[in-house]
Design a protein around this motif. Structure first.
Motif, PDB file in Angstrom:
ATOM      1  N   SER A 126      42.592  21.795  44.250  1.00 26.07           N
ATOM      2  CA  SER A 126      42.520  23.228  43.988  1.00 26.07           C
ATOM      3  C   SER A 126      41.757  23.897  45.121  1.00 26.07           C
ATOM      4  O   SER A 126      42.080  23.688  46.291  1.00 26.07           O
ATOM      5  CB  SER A 126      41.830  23.475  42.640  1.00 26.07           C
ATOM      6  N   GLU A 127      40.758  24.650  44.761  1.00 28.81           N
ATOM      7  CA  GLU A 127      39.905  25.322  45.749  1.00 28.81           C
ATOM      8  C   GLU A 127      38.453  25.211  45.302  1.00 28.81           C
ATOM      9  O   GLU A 127      38.126  25.508  44.150  1.00 28.81           O
ATOM     10  CB  GLU A 127      40.306  26.794  45.886  1.00 28.81           C
ATOM     11  N   TYR A 128      37.596  24.776  46.224  1.00 30.11           N
ATOM     12  CA  TYR A 128      36.189  24.548  45.892  1.00 30.11           C
ATOM     13  C   TYR A 128      35.463  25.869  45.666  1.00 30.11           C
ATOM     14  O   TYR A 128      35.627  26.837  46.419  1.00 30.11           O
ATOM     15  CB  TYR A 128      35.510  23.771  47.013  1.00 30.11           C
ATOM     16  N   THR A 129      34.626  25.896  44.646  1.00 31.10           N
ATOM     17  CA  THR A 129      33.763  27.052  44.388  1.00 31.10           C
ATOM     18  C   THR A 129      32.340  26.555  44.163  1.00 31.10           C
ATOM     19  O   THR A 129      32.131  25.512  43.541  1.00 31.10           O
ATOM     20  CB  THR A 129      34.210  27.839  43.138  1.00 31.10           C
TER      21      THR A 129
ATOM     22  N   GLU B 190      38.951  20.447  47.009  1.00 32.40           N
ATOM     23  CA  GLU B 190      39.924  21.029  47.941  1.00 32.40           C
ATOM     24  C   GLU B 190      41.264  20.307  47.867  1.00 32.40           C
ATOM     25  O   GLU B 190      42.308  20.881  48.201  1.00 32.40           O
ATOM     26  CB  GLU B 190      39.369  20.973  49.364  1.00 32.40           C
TER      27      GLU B 190
ATOM     28  N   CYS C 184      36.144  23.392  40.814  1.00 32.77           N
ATOM     29  CA  CYS C 184      37.376  24.076  41.208  1.00 32.77           C
ATOM     30  C   CYS C 184      37.435  25.482  40.616  1.00 32.77           C
ATOM     31  O   CYS C 184      36.859  25.754  39.560  1.00 32.77           O
ATOM     32  CB  CYS C 184      38.597  23.291  40.726  1.00 32.77           C
ATOM     33  N   LYS C 185      38.170  26.364  41.263  1.00 29.96           N
ATOM     34  CA  LYS C 185      38.307  27.729  40.744  1.00 29.96           C
ATOM     35  C   LYS C 185      39.046  27.746  39.407  1.00 29.96           C
ATOM     36  O   LYS C 185      38.849  28.646  38.591  1.00 29.96           O
ATOM     37  CB  LYS C 185      39.012  28.623  41.760  1.00 29.96           C
TER      38      LYS C 185
ATOM     39  N   ASP D  83      37.383  23.077  58.187  1.00 32.02           N
ATOM     40  CA  ASP D  83      36.778  23.811  57.070  1.00 32.02           C
ATOM     41  C   ASP D  83      35.287  23.541  56.875  1.00 32.02           C
ATOM     42  O   ASP D  83      34.679  24.113  55.966  1.00 32.02           O
ATOM     43  CB  ASP D  83      37.502  23.455  55.763  1.00 32.02           C
TER      44      ASP D  83
ATOM     45  N   ARG E 288      32.981  26.664  56.852  1.00 31.95           N
ATOM     46  CA  ARG E 288      33.230  27.514  55.679  1.00 31.95           C
ATOM     47  C   ARG E 288      32.644  26.894  54.416  1.00 31.95           C
ATOM     48  O   ARG E 288      31.955  27.571  53.633  1.00 31.95           O
ATOM     49  CB  ARG E 288      34.733  27.729  55.504  1.00 31.95           C
ATOM     50  N   LEU E 289      32.914  25.622  54.223  1.00 31.18           N
ATOM     51  CA  LEU E 289      32.441  24.957  53.009  1.00 31.18           C
ATOM     52  C   LEU E 289      30.921  24.798  53.011  1.00 31.18           C
ATOM     53  O   LEU E 289      30.275  24.945  51.966  1.00 31.18           O
ATOM     54  CB  LEU E 289      33.121  23.591  52.873  1.00 31.18           C
TER      55      LEU E 289
END
Length: 730
Positions: free
Chosen positions: A412-415, A409, A161-162, A299, A302-303
């Motif tokens: 949070s947001e995947y990095t 996701e 996560c970010k 998504d 994108r992912l």
């Protein structure tokens, strides 16, 4: 801050005191490792390691010393045994820190990191030959008796996560510290050691983009702490799960099972041919609900482009998968093939650019730039590898990556891992050294060999012979139970994962068993469909199936014998070849076909008119097929003489009849094989070599014809008859 054994929902509690308490300390470590490895939600194949610091008697001094037992390099937790663990003097390991500090800086990573691994052998206890893992210093520097280092999907989700540092505190309530991404090695272990010393009350450390490490003073407690870490993360993700909105919600609908299978039967061989530009690949197909939810989502593209996070994942899956721009409800097969070709070309260009922009002065040469994971909306995922085992594990790892992205996701947001860091892992000198140490691939490695008639006799011998050379063997036979027996024999020797039609064929291993009636085109089509779904295509086809029926005085019965003989011995080979031709053409890869005829095709005899003439026709079928399938496929034949041993053409009653016919002494109480041996020795005396002809003799010839050693030979019939001069060509 713990769970009772029956409270776990996201992992399995498998510890059994009745078993564990009877084990010595090293065996207990192995037990803990196996229990952790049994649940793939805890760690992936070949990933993670466990350790225990134990007091042992030094074989030289007789003194009591502390020894670190840690799962060695290349082992798997689920299957590891004591011999898969390295053992090192703790004192000597700690002394290596001074050696490490004296190595000069290389600019992007201490020059000493990779060299330190070579120093581990100086610390080996009792000359243990097991190679130590790169994570050995991590286990050594944590001053607790038992340490687990794992890569669970739920934990990696947090680590990807970010805002992973903030979430570490929130989810585990301060019981896990946080260390940002560092490539595994001595330096990363030193950071973890410092973190542990500054936070003596923590139970473990979250390793950014990687996984986690936890510890305890007792083995069972360490196991339970590992489960607690994972269960806690999984419950947090579950609480924030987005349901139908996962991955941005659904964008595409899946094809029906029948439509998908029809599409894949035509597409997979094309894809295999295109992706095997440099070397052949073996495929594994995934069409399960979890995979489809991802590839069908808003998504997904994108992912997928971001790539995977955990280094254990992308060492198999590469920096990213190939996502094919395909609408399953509007596009057709031709569009899919076209988009795949375009995507493959772009992927290879992108990978080359990635290599060129990230390479170091001492980087290994660029590897094959083809993707190992292909994602197709409405269809699923195709993973590729040098063999079935590798493609299956690649699929497993990308399944883990999907779950990691889902969890990240949700909360949070995947990095993903920074590109340069990813490159430095993928082209790590230690990884390259592993590749270089691997044995040379066998002759038929990467090949799919279909053996028709593999249930017994020549066919069984052929299946064993080509498997010995690394082939993926399709054991096909009219009798499924005999095919299954042969496949099981191969699986017992060459690996797990026997598959049969209708039982998860895509997840099979190095051998599968299939039923086929070669006189029935639909049956042959279904067999090849299953082969395509299992491996992605075919390379070689060997037909040993045949029938011998002796004629009698009844003309009507003889007519039926003619029909059966020509149906199996001639038309059957033609049907198999014509169906295989379509697959070979789609792949556009060189292949080979071998039919089994007989020296009887060239020798006139009494009592076997239908058999002999059908085999004569089969000889010419070989020549016709050689012309028809050229230049892509070589077609040849092997022509046995009377192969009695293990042949279903020589059942006990026929053997006894022949022994009586030739006035050979025998006893009715003798075993069938004993009787066959007597008959085989009698036939051997008719030949120039005076040696019985065996199924293994035929198998050797069949292997030679598909091995590539006779790549300029086609349309030929090779007699394997011990030197039967009556069969000499005139």
């Amino acid at each position: 801050m713990s769970y009772q054994p029956d409270e776990y929902k996201h992992v399995k509690y498998l510890w059994d005191d009745k078993v564990a308490d009877k084990l010595d300390p090293v065996e207990n470590l192995v037990y803990r490792s196996n229990k952790l490895g049994e649940d793939q939600r805890i760690t992936n194949t070949g990933g993670g390691n466990t350790s225990a610091k134990l007091i042992e008697k030094d074989p030289l001094t007789g003194e009591q010393v502390e020894v670190l037992w840690v799962k060695g390099s290349g082992g798997d937790l689920r299957t590891s045994k004591k011999e898969n663990f390295s053992s090192l003097y703790s004192g000597k390991l700690h002394a290596l820190d001074k050696v490490y500090q004296n190595y000069p800086d290389k600019g992007y990573k201490s020059a000493g990191e990779d060299r330190m691994v070579g120093m581990f052998t100086h610390c080996n206890f009792c000359l243990n030959p097991r190679a130590s893992s790169i994570d050995t210093p991590l286990h050594s520097m944590i001053a607790e008796k038992h340490v687990d280092h794992l890569h669970p999907n739920a934990v990696i989700s947090v680590a990807s996560c970010k805002d992973q540092e903030k979430l570490t505190q929130e989810i585990w309530g301060g019981k896990l510290a946080y260390v940002p991404w560092m490539r595994p090695g001595w330096e990363a272990a030193k950071v973890c050691e410092d973190t542990y010393e500054k936070n003596p009350d923590i139970w473990g450390i979250l390793l950014g983009q990687h996984g986690h490490t936890n510890w305890a003073s007792e083995s069972k407690s360490c196991y339970e702490t590992s489960l607690w870490v994972i269960e806690t993360a999984a419950r947090y993700i579950e609480q924030h799960d987005k349901g139908d909105a996962t991955f941005g919600g659904q964008k595409y609908r899946s094809l029906s099972d029948s439509a998908r299978d029809e599409l894949l039967r035509a597409f997979l061989p094309v894809a295999r041919g295109l992706i095997s530009e440099k070397v052949k690949f073996i495929g594994t197909l995934q069409t399960d609900e979890t995979t489809l939810r991802f590839v069908n989502s808003v998504d997904a593209q994108r992912l997928a482009e971001l790539g995977t996070s955990c280094p254990d994942h992308f060492l198999r899956t590469k920096i990213k998968p190939l996502y094919v721009n395909f609408d399953p409800q509007q596009d057709n097969l031709e569009t899919l093939i076209s988009r795949f070709k375009e995507g493959l070309q772009q992927y290879r260009a992108d990978y080359t650019a990635y290599y060129e922009s990230c390479k170091r002065a001492d980087s290994p040469a660029m590897r094959d730039p083809s993707p190992t994971v292909v994602l197709i909306p409405g269809v699923g995922m195709i993973a590729w590898g040098k063999n079935k085992s590798e493609s299956r594990v690649t699929a497993e790892f990308y399944n883990c990556a999907i779950e990691v992205m889902r969890g990240a996701e949700a909360i949070s947001e995947y990095t993903a891992l920074p590109v340069q860091e990813a490159f430095d892992i993928e082209y790590w000198a230690l990884e390259e050294a592993k590749l270089q140490r691997m044995p040379k691939e066998a002759t038929l490695a990467r090949n799919v060999v279909v053996v028709v008639g593999a249930g017994d006799g020549i066919g069984k011998a052929v299946a064993h012979r080509v498997a010995k050379e690394g082939a993926h063997v399709v054991c096909a036979d009219l009798k499924l139970e005999t095919a299954e027996k042969t496949a099981a024999e191969l699986t017992a020797v060459y690996g797990q994962g026997i598959g049969v039609a209708g039982s998860g064929i895509s997840s099979c291993g190095p051998a599968i068993a299939l039923q086929v009636d070669i006189t029935n085109r639909k049956s042959v089509q279904e067999m090849f469909t299953q082969v395509i779904f299992a491996y992605g295509g075919i390379d070689n086809v060997i037909v040993t199936a045949g029938v011998f029926l002796a004629e009698g005085a009844d003309a009507e019965q003889n007519d039926k014998i003619f029909d059966i003989s020509f149906g199996v011995n001639v038309k059957g080979g033609y049907i198999v070849a014509s169906e295989a031709q379509g697959i070979w053409n789609k792949q556009n890869l060189n292949g080979a076909m071998v039919l089994t005829t007989s020296v009887n095709a060239a020798v006139s005899k009494k009592g076997s008119l239908a058999y002999d003439t059908s085999k004569a026709a089969a000889n010419h079928l070989v020549r016709e097929l050689a012309v028809t399938l050229s230049p892509l496929v070589n077609v040849n034949a092997l022509a046995p003489a009377t192969v009695v041993q293990g042949s279903n053409m020589f059942p006990r009653d026929r053997v006894i009849s022949s022994l009586a016919k030739y006035d050979i002494a025998f006893d009715e109480s003798e075993s069938t094989e004993s009787l066959r041996s007597k008959l085989a020795n009698f036939y051997a005396q008719r030949t120039l070599t005076k040696k019985p002809i065996t199924p293994d003799d035929q198998a050797e010839a069949a292997y030679l014809l598909i091995s590539g050693q006779l790549s300029k030979t086609t349309g030929q019939v090779i007699s394997v008859d011990g030197g039967l001069h009556e069969a000499f060509l005139r």
